[in-house]
Design a protein around this motif. Structure first.
Motif, mmCIF file in Angstrom:
data_model
loop_
_atom_site.group_PDB
_atom_site.id
_atom_site.type_symbol
_atom_site.label_atom_id
_atom_site.label_comp_id
_atom_site.label_asym_id
_atom_site.label_seq_id
_atom_site.Cartn_x
_atom_site.Cartn_y
_atom_site.Cartn_z
ATOM 1 N N TYR A 11 2.883 9.373 -6.150
ATOM 2 C CA TYR A 11 3.440 10.721 -5.999
ATOM 3 C C TYR A 11 4.677 10.908 -6.869
ATOM 4 C CZ TYR A 11 0.369 12.388 -2.353
ATOM 5 O OH TYR A 11 -0.724 12.837 -1.681
ATOM 6 N N ASN B 83 1.112 4.289 -2.857
ATOM 7 C CA ASN B 83 0.977 5.709 -2.551
ATOM 8 C C ASN B 83 2.205 6.495 -2.977
ATOM 9 O OD1 ASN B 83 -1.564 5.884 -1.543
ATOM 10 N ND2 ASN B 83 -0.949 5.228 0.504
ATOM 11 N N GLN C 256 0.842 -1.204 0.000
ATOM 12 C CA GLN C 256 0.000 0.000 0.000
ATOM 13 C C GLN C 256 0.870 1.245 0.000
ATOM 14 O OE1 GLN C 256 -3.152 0.421 2.753
ATOM 15 N NE2 GLN C 256 -4.457 -0.532 1.218
ATOM 16 N N TRP C 257 1.889 1.201 0.812
ATOM 17 C CA TRP C 257 2.804 2.341 0.881
ATOM 18 C C TRP C 257 3.459 2.554 -0.479
ATOM 19 C CZ3 TRP C 257 8.034 2.606 -0.039
ATOM 20 C CH2 TRP C 257 8.658 3.805 0.323
ATOM 21 N N ASP D 2 -5.646 8.425 -6.910
ATOM 22 C CA ASP D 2 -6.160 7.187 -6.346
ATOM 23 C C ASP D 2 -7.456 6.894 -7.087
ATOM 24 O OD1 ASP D 2 -6.721 5.042 -4.851
ATOM 25 O OD2 ASP D 2 -7.006 6.119 -2.964
#
Lengths: 189, 610, 421, 320
Positions: free
Chosen positions: B89, B85, B81-82, C203
């Motif tokens: 970015y 994310n 998950q990290w 997302d």
């Protein structure tokens, strides 16, 4: 001269069209204003309709989902053997991984006093899969239930989980009453 | 740094950023597939270990292993998950740099140049575009059209019966199903004492003076359908027994006063309004009420005026989600109910027909299809033996239906080639056989109550028919404003006489003592000889009549629109026996029972008696 | 902003009697002084902030109009659009935007139970009103979907006239479908296939990301592909802008026919002075004009007919209709334990009859809606064709008021000085 | 610079991707086509019962004219069932003998030779066998939930689920005793009642048994509230109890064996008084998914009756 005439005629038609467009915009606005509220709207789950299908976890545009489990402590029996916390075939009543139902260990079990335990949802870990909700409502009082958390929800115009919700439990509610927390929110009969 | 250096720098930055973006997105994609493909928390190893633990619940080593694997799995989950994310970015940042670098590169490279005739030939371009537009437009339409042939309308293939059959078949054959208490309803209706309720929450331990609880002894006999005598002893439908407006109940007060309460035994407020009239069986009086949201049937203790039960006509398959539009003076609860002492039946402007037993248990309910009626459906229900008759003359399809009183299933259905009607059916015993008689534009017709076969039909009515026919003296009387008043012999369908001096618009005629009475909406009450049609007397004074004249106690009762009741003797000369004022606007028809008259005004129900 | 605010569930204090519902059961009495935690229910974004967004939009629109028409500053518009990208895009995460508000408005008309808030109506109206007066300045700097594409334009290629016109039909079809689906309460397809909202949120489901990236890559070579060939709101803006009171001009004073601006527009929105040949040809086109004009009702009728025919197919997008048909067509799915939708329906207590009845009601709505949508599409095709044979005499290079996004690129190319007052 | 042709090919590929993504998503995302739930809490395995273990079969259903049957008992081979605002007396053949309308919402019912006791949330209503009200016992706190009644020789035991205690009354409504099931040596924690299910019953030998649902235990008390013995179920399969509040209801067969009814995974089972598992009366698949728990009773023939609120009927099970 002739071109001037053409020009002014064109300008006349243009302002006529402009006026009629403005009027129709006004009409649309007036019509819409007649059924408008000052209140905003947000998406929320009706816990009494929810069938814990698990799509909130997989189909929300956010990952992890903006749907989280909420615990209505008022309804909780504070049991030692919580159907929402333990797997149905638990090995023993301990916090060990093999006994926990939650796939992300988002439920914290705290001893209060004999024979009561508090169950607390660690929101950051919860993915909204509704496993515990199903366990709690099948075996227990149904104090666990899913809600859309509004500090996470981006309030999409078309909510992806509302579209796929098989029980149509997700609908827009007034922003001033943004939660259907069980206990304070009762089933419509 | 000169321009060419800048250009080189920009292009290098762009290349680096581009490669960076590509790598990051590739990693993200891999991560994505990894996430979707395998759920680390539900891995097979884990499953098998847990299964093993089920077999050896005390194996501490195994528990340790599970916990270890569990921790790893969770770690992996959160790490990925990290990664997602952070990766997104990084990708955003890379894309930003890439776009900026490219922009700088191109803006440095491009020079303002004088364009030579790069312009397309306008005329040619337009001709070409016309061709393409034509082709595109036709393509879109034809493609869509072709696609429609591949689609089949499955909704049309759905029939309710199929699923009903399937549901019944799915029941377990080994289990005997017994309906509990289905036989008690009949007993209740007959032997009904005044229904007192157990007073709630008296704190006394010994409540010796408390009223006896409502107890019903069960009877095993099957419910008996009422015979004609029982029907006559009650007031089971719109305008009384068989819909003829004649009741045998006696001792009805001829004078009372609404505002002062004289001879008003009780007044009850109903939760919702409706234009239907009360019907009575035993001690129970039934009315219905409706608004756009809900429709309800009320059972009222006719002695006390207390509402015994309220039942909603909801959750009916096929009932429209939004109620059809009706005019204010019709509403959704215009048709009057019918009761046979076993059940009470109600129909609403939504096309919902519903039956409750006398205790308010729902027996059946169905929707006949939303009636297409520009004022609202108003034809009342009537029944005989095991059939409930529904006159369903709408703008779209006209028919007479007979439903099974116990199940609601259609027994027979007779299509009619007439126009829409607001009149209610009545029953006539012609030569020992019952006929259902209907009045519509353009015909008055009689149907065999058993089979639904049309026995006779007479043309003569026109326009929007409101008054129901009446039967008496062996003749059927039907009328409509702007048409005629006619007397028909239902045995052969011959017109016996006709008159058109006074015609009724809403109120139905009534026959008694060899006379037929007619009340017009402009305020004239007329009495004709039933056999010959000669006018005997008339009374022309009043705001108009919507409520139908009814006969009880050998007197003629009629409410005018102001709620004034006039009582006339059933004589060949005009003789006013009494005049009273209810003080409320009346357009429903009163019902009678045991020295009492019940009349409804909107949401108020009056019981008049001594 | 995203601070958690905890709401106290003061059950006992508020309304003890009413809430004594069925699920309510007295909880244990604790001896150890345990205090029950509050239910976590963070409040949604305050309504005041929504109004603030509208205010920001109003400001952006005013500023953009001033920059385009008065100040004539491409640089200003560029910075303003970066602000929009940051504020409406990355900060506000692109929901709800003016483009999507069409659907909310339509649904509120079609479904009396659905109400919209004043902000939604304002979001819908403001850009249109500005377009009616100043042209599509919303597209230039106010629309988060537009600005992201505007910023990635690198090497725009000029698309041929016929392709532009033909692809230009798509927004009308998209608009008709979006209105149809919104009015029947089926779907908000504009939002469902919004390509950039996923990028703003960083997302999203992968389909959304793929769509967004594809559009952006395309946007490097074709100026604003979504705006030109998809955006349904653009249709409305185009109608307004065509008759706008004032509009951006390429030259501040007199056009000197230098042709410097001809390649400046990445959106092919500059009309050239009319060619004499074309004008001459237009006389021959008069006959065609008559033919196309006569064909207008034919197109409309054909569209309505096809719409009517296709309502069954279109209505299948509705959940109820689809489920009802699925159950009628394949009754065996009732015993498929993996089919969540069917299983949920079966256990919901809703009967097959009510489902079919609901589906029929929806289908009825689709029937009328599809006819109208079809007729509209037919009309659009007919009018576009008709437009091809109408020639206007132009002497200068000027932006096409319907298609121009008022981005101001062309102004930088004009060598004519702004006249000093 | 990049070749114009290359750009065009690139653009066409992108256009195809866009169309494919939109069309694909639109076509795929339909009810019934969506993937099944990866997070599903699969209780199917728990609901599986070995057919060998089922020792009863369902023979009859009495369809009730009641929206929601709540409590049921059998006395003298007549079924007393409460629900809605009614008390119905039904023979074991399914014939309605008597119907008494109640001015309150009943919870459960108990009958002895002279009286019928019906509990509401916070009061006990006493009727004679003709349905005449005799008394109303109201001395309970506003926080009571009277979920079980049992009588034996003039003693009336009432279980209060909300206050987690058992009261002993005389037939005339005098409260004599209340106890919470706490034992001094802390063998058990007293009654743990997480929900509204808290049942008690007295067998033909006069033994008072109380369910302790929070401990999955059945406990035997003296009439003075002293714990005499108990058993809990130690198994995670069908032999034991699952969930938080089981057994929800129980009753005795002639001879003293116990019939328990469970919520969550709905099932009815038979145990020996020692706690030894005998067999399954009704397996979970007989009940509605996510249904409500049924009260149980048995008659002199050893038939088991379950008042199923979902099917609105009394279901009769007979030993195979």
């Amino acid at each position: 001269m002739a071109s001037d005439k053409v020009k002014s005629r064109r300008e006349f038609i243009r302002s006529g069209m402009r006026l009629s467009l403005a009027l129709s915009l006004g009409g649309v606005a007036g019509l819409a204003a007649s059924e408008m509220t000052g209140d905003g709207h947000v998406w929320q789950i009706d816990p009494f309709l929810c069938t814990q299908c698990g799509r909130c976890a997989t189909d929300c545009v956010l990952s992890p989902s903006a749907v989280k489990c909420v615990h209505a402590y008022d309804l909780c029996g504070y049991c030692d053997l919580c159907g929402g916390y333990f797997k149905a075939g638990y090995n023993e009543l301990s916090t060990a991984g093999e006994n926990q139902l939650c796939p992300t260990a988002a439920i914290e079990r705290k001893f209060i006093e004999e024979p009561y335990f508090e169950y607390h949802i660690i929101e950051d870990l919860c993915i909204g899969c509704a496993k515990c909700v199903k366990g709690c409502s099948s075996f227990g009082n149904g104090s666990f239930h899913l809600q859309i958390m509004h500090h996470l929800c981006v309030n999409c115009n078309e909510c992806a989980i509302a579209r796929v919700c098989p029980s149509r439990a997700i609908s827009r509610v007034k922003a001033s009453q943004a939660y259907n927390v069980k206990g304070s929110f009762t089933k419509e009969s | 740094m000169n321009d060419s250096d800048k250009i080189r720098l920009a292009s290098n930055v762009a290349v680096v950023a581009g490669i960076f973006c590509a790598v990051v997105s590739l990693l993200l994609l891999l991560n994505f597939f990894q996430l979707t493909k395998s759920d680390p928390l539900e891995s097979e190893v884990m499953q098998s270990m847990i299964e093993r633990l089920g077999r050896e619940p005390q194996n501490a080593e195994l528990k340790q292993d599970i916990r270890h694997l569990d921790l790893l799995a969770r770690k992996a989950y959160f790490t990925s998950q990290w990664q997602v994310n952070t990766g997104s970015y990084l990708l955003l940042f890379g894309a930003l740099v890439f776009a900026l670098a490219l922009r700088v590169y191109f803006s440095l490279k491009s020079r303002i140049e004088i364009p030579d005739q790069i312009v397309e030939n306008e005329l040619k371009a337009r001709i070409l575009s016309q061709k393409w537009l034509l082709a595109g437009g036709v393509f879109v339409l034809v493609l869509t059209f072709a696609a429609t042939f591949a689609t089949k309308d499955y909704l049309k293939m759905y029939h309710v019966d199929e699923t009903l059959v399937a549901d019944v078949a799915s029941a377990d054959p080994g289990i005997e199903v017994i309906e509990v208490g289905s036989e008690t309803a009949a007993a209740l209706s007959g032997a009904e004492t005044s229904s007192e309720e157990v007073p709630a929450a008296t704190a006394e331990v010994a409540a010796s003076d408390a009223a006896p609880a409502q107890v019903a002894e069960a009877v095993t006999a099957a419910p008996a359908l009422p015979d004609a005598a029982q029907i006559r002893a009650n007031f089971p439908s719109f305008r009384g027994p068989f819909g003829n407006g004649v009741s045998g109940h006696r001792n009805i007060p001829v004078d009372f006063d609404g505002p002062s309460g004289k001879n008003i035994l009780w007044k009850a407020t109903l939760p919702m309004s409706g234009y239907n009239s009360p019907v009575i069986w035993g001690n129970r009086l039934f009315v219905s009420g409706a608004n756009a949201q809900k429709r309800e049937v009320y059972c009222i203790d006719r002695n006390s005026g207390k509402i015994l039960w309220t039942r909603a006509a909801d959750n009916i398959p096929g009932s429209p989600a939004t109620a059809p539009r009706t005019t204010e003076d019709t509403g959704l609860a215009a048709p009057t109910l019918y009761t046979d002492g076993i059940r009470v039946y109600a129909i609403f402007g939504t096309g919902d027909v519903i039956a409750f037993d006398m205790e308010g248990n729902r027996v059946w309910a169905r929707n006949l299809g939303v009636p297409d009626n520009h004022y609202g459906h108003s034809s009342s229900l009537i029944g005989w033996k095991d059939k409930l008759f529904v006159q369903y003359d709408t703008n779209r399809g006209q028919k007479l239906l007979a439903l099974n009183v116990a199940t609601g299933e259609t027994v027979w259905e007779t299509p009619r080639s007439v126009k829409i009607s607001w009149a209610s059916p009545i029953l006539a015993n012609v030569g020992g056989k019952y006929q259902v008689i209907l009045a519509t534009d353009p015909t008055v017709a009689g149907y065999d109550a058993e089979t639904g076969k049309e026995l006779w039909s007479v043309r003569g009515l026109m326009g929007e028919v409101g008054p129901s026919p009446a039967f008496g003296e062996g003749l059927v009387f039907a009328t409509q404003e702007y048409a005629t008043l006619m007397a028909i012999n239902p045995a052969n369908g011959q017109i016996v006489w006709k008159d058109d001096e006074y015609l009724s618009e809403v109120a139905s005629p009534v026959v008694a003592n060899g006379m037929v009475f007619l009340a017009t909406s402009y305020g004239v009450l007329v009495c004709y000889d039933a056999k010959t049609g000669s006018k005997l007397w008339e009374h022309d004074d009043g705001p108009g009549y919507y409520s139908s004249p009814v006969v009880a106690d050998n007197k003629l009762f009629i409410f005018d629109l102001d709620g004034r009741l006039q009582v006339y003797a059933l004589e060949r000369e005009k003789k006013l026996l009494g005049e009273s004022n209810l003080g409320a606007k009346i357009s429903s028809t009163p019902a009678f029972a045991d020295g009492r008259m019940y009349v409804r005004a909107g949401t108020t129900l009056y019981c008049i008696g001594k | 902003m995203k601070k958690l605010i905890y709401i106290l569930l003061s059950l006992y204090l508020l309304m003890p009697a009413v809430l004594y519902g069925q699920q309510r059961f007295p909880k244990p009495e604790f001896d150890s002084g345990y205090e029950q935690p509050d239910v976590i229910a963070p409040e949604p974004r305050a309504m005041g902030l929504e109004y603030f967004d509208v205010l920001v939009l109003l400001g952006v629109l005013s500023l953009a109009s001033w920059l385009a028409l008065k100040k004539r500053s491409r640089q200003g518009i560029l910075w303003l659009s970066i602000f929009t990208l940051v504020y409406f895009g990355f900060y506000r995460e692109g929901c709800i935007c003016s483009v999507g508000s069409i659907q909310n408005l339509v649904l509120s008309f079609a479904d009396p139970a659905y109400v919209i808030s004043a902000t939604v109506l304002l979001l819908f109206l403001l850009p249109l009103i500005f377009a009616l007066f100043f042209g599509r300045t919303f597209c230039a700097a106010g629309c988060p979907l537009g600005v992201i594409q505007d910023l990635v334009i690198i090497q725009p290629v000029s698309l041929p006239f016929w392709l532009r016109k033909t692809l230009g039909l798509i927004p009308y079809i998209y608009l008709a479908l979006a209105v149809l689906y919104a009015a029947t309460g089926t779907d908000f397809i504009i939002c469902r296939y919004d390509p950039f909202v996923g990028i703003y949120r960083m997302d999203a489901p992968y389909t959304m990301i793929v769509l967004g990236v594809a559009f952006l890559l395309m946007g490097m070579f074709v100026g604003r592909p979504y705006c030109r060939f998809f955006c349904p709101y653009g249709v409305l803006l185009k109608w307004m802008s065509k008759f706008s009171r004032w509009h951006l001009t390429i030259t501040p004073a007199h056009c000197i026919q230098c042709k410097l601006c001809t390649t400046s527009c990445p959106f092919d929105a500059i009309d050239y002075p009319s060619e004499e040949k074309a004008i001459a040809g237009s006389r021959a086109g008069a006959k065609k004009f008559v033919v196309y004009a006569v064909l207008v009702p034919v197109w409309v009728l054909a569209g309505a007919f096809v719409g009517m025919k296709s309502h069954t197919m279109l209505s299948r997008s509705n959940q109820d209709v689809y489920l009802a048909e699925l159950l009628i067509k394949h009754p065996e799915v009732k015993s498929d334990p993996d089919n969540l939708d069917v299983q949920t329906f079966l256990s919901s207590g809703r009967t097959m009859e009510t489902l079919v009845e609901d589906a029929r009601i929806v289908r009825k709505k689709f029937y009328t809606g599809s006819i109208i949508a079809g007729a509209f599409i037919g009309l659009v095709i007919a009018m576009t064709l008709l437009n091809q044979v109408i020639y206007r005499r132009r002497t200068d290079y000027q932006p096409n008021p319907g298609d121009c996004y008022s981005c101001g690129r062309c102004m930088d190319y004009c060598p004519v000085e702004k006249p000093k007052k | 610079m990049m070749n114009k042709k290359g750009i065009y090919i690139f653009l066409i590929i992108l256009a195809v991707i866009i169309v494919a993504v939109i069309a694909g998503d639109f076509a795929r995302n339909r009810p019934g086509k969506r993937p099944s739930n990866p997070f599903e809490y699969n209780m199917g395995d728990l609901k599986k019962v070995d057919p060998e273990q089922i020792i009863y079969r369902e023979t009859r259903n009495f369809k009730l004219k009641m929206e929601e049957p709540a409590g049921m008992t059998i006395f003298n081979d007549q079924i007393y069932v409460t629900g809605d605002q009614l008390l119905q007396v039904i023979t074991t053949e399914g014939r309605l003998v008597r119907e008494i309308s109640l001015p309150f919402k009943p919870l459960t019912v108990e009958v002895n030779t002279s009286r019928i006791f019906v509990s509401a949330r916070e009061s006990i209503h006493v009727y004679d066998h003709d349905g005449n009200p005799l008394a109303e016992w109201t001395g309970f706190t506003g926080n009571s939930y009277l979920s079980g009644i049992a009588t034996y020789e003039g003693n009336v035991f009432i279980a209060d689920a909300a206050r987690r205690r058992v009261y002993r009354f005389t037939e005339d409504g005098e409260k004599e005793l209340e106890f919470e099931g706490k034992v001094s040596d802390d063998a058990l924690h007293g009654f743990i009642v997480p929900s509204g299910c808290f049942d008690l019953a007295i067998n033909e030998f006069g033994d008072l048994w109380v369910a302790n649902p929070g401990k999955h235990a059945l406990e035997n008390y003296t009439f003075n509230g002293i714990l005499r013995g108990y058993w809990t179920s130690q198994f995670s399969d069908v032999k034991g109890f699952t969930g938080c509040c089981n057994p929800a209801f129980f009753t005795f067969l002639p001879g003293g064996n116990m019939i328990t009814s469970e919520k969550g995974i709905l099932r009815i089972k038979e145990y020996k008084p020692s706690g030894e598992f005998v067999g399954v009366v009704a397996e979970p698949s007989r009940f509605m998914e996510d249904g409500k728990v049924s009260d149980v009773a048995s008659d002199s023939q050893g038939r088991v009756y379950a008042a199923d609120p979902d099917k609105k009927s009394i279901r009769v099970f007979e030993k195979i």
